[in-house]
Scaffold this active site. Sequence first.
Site, PDB file in Angstrom:
ATOM      1  N   CYS A  26      -3.173   7.956   2.654  1.00  0.00           N
ATOM      2  CA  CYS A  26      -2.929   9.261   2.035  1.00  0.00           C
ATOM      3  C   CYS A  26      -4.256   9.846   1.589  1.00  0.00           C
ATOM      4  CB  CYS A  26      -1.994   9.095   0.843  1.00  0.00           C
ATOM      5  SG  CYS A  26      -1.727  10.614  -0.074  1.00  0.00           S
ATOM      6  N   CYS A  29      -4.273  10.133  -2.453  1.00  0.00           N
ATOM      7  CA  CYS A  29      -4.263   8.994  -3.385  1.00  0.00           C
ATOM      8  C   CYS A  29      -4.732   7.696  -2.753  1.00  0.00           C
ATOM      9  CB  CYS A  29      -2.875   8.815  -3.992  1.00  0.00           C
ATOM     10  SG  CYS A  29      -1.674   8.056  -2.876  1.00  0.00           S
ATOM     11  N   CYS A  78       2.149   9.470  -4.581  1.00  0.00           N
ATOM     12  CA  CYS A  78       1.699  10.691  -5.256  1.00  0.00           C
ATOM     13  C   CYS A  78       2.550  11.905  -4.926  1.00  0.00           C
ATOM     14  CB  CYS A  78       0.229  10.967  -4.932  1.00  0.00           C
ATOM     15  SG  CYS A  78      -0.061  11.554  -3.256  1.00  0.00           S
ATOM     16  N   CYS A  98       6.000  12.820  12.365  1.00  0.00           N
ATOM     17  CA  CYS A  98       5.116  13.895  12.792  1.00  0.00           C
ATOM     18  C   CYS A  98       4.310  14.307  11.562  1.00  0.00           C
ATOM     19  CB  CYS A  98       6.003  15.033  13.303  1.00  0.00           C
ATOM     20  SG  CYS A  98       5.126  16.361  14.090  1.00  0.00           S
TER      21      CYS A  98
HETATM   22 ZN   LIG Z   1      -0.471   9.770  -1.805  1.00  0.00          ZN
END
Ligand SMILES: [Zn+2]
Length: 118
Positions: A26, A29, A78, A98
Site C-alpha cells: 500500500c 501505509c 488504512c 483490478c
Molecule cells: Zn494502506
Amino acid sequence: MLREAGTEPPFSGEYVDLDDEGVYRCRACGSLLFASDTKYHSGSGWPSFFDVASSDAVVLRRDPSHGMVRTEVLCARCGSHLGHVFSDGPKPTGLRYCINSRALAFEPAKPDDTQRQD
Ligand SMILES: [Zn+2]
C-alpha cells in the site's frame, strides 16, 4: 492518504506491464497487499492480480456507483481505495483484482541470499 483517489485511466499506470519479481505494498501505509506471482496480464489496462498476499490484507465493499454494482477493494489497514475485484479472473481463484498503480508501491525481490559472500 489515497482515500479520495479515483480510478486512473487505463494503460496509464506505472505497474501495468511490470513483470519483475517482488511485492506490492500500500503506497499510503506500506501494508503488504499483493505479490508478483499472482500478477497477470488481464488486458484491462490496470495491474491485475488473481489473489491477495493474505486474506486479511484487504477489505471488500459493495460499490453501487457509476450505474453498476462492483466490489471495491480497500486496504485493510488504512482504508485507502485500491481498485475493484471482478469474478472473471483466471484459476485457481477466478478473481481479478483490478488495482490502480498509484495505490501501490512496488518492492523488488531481494537478491538470492545464497549468493551473498558475507
Ligand atoms: Zn494502506
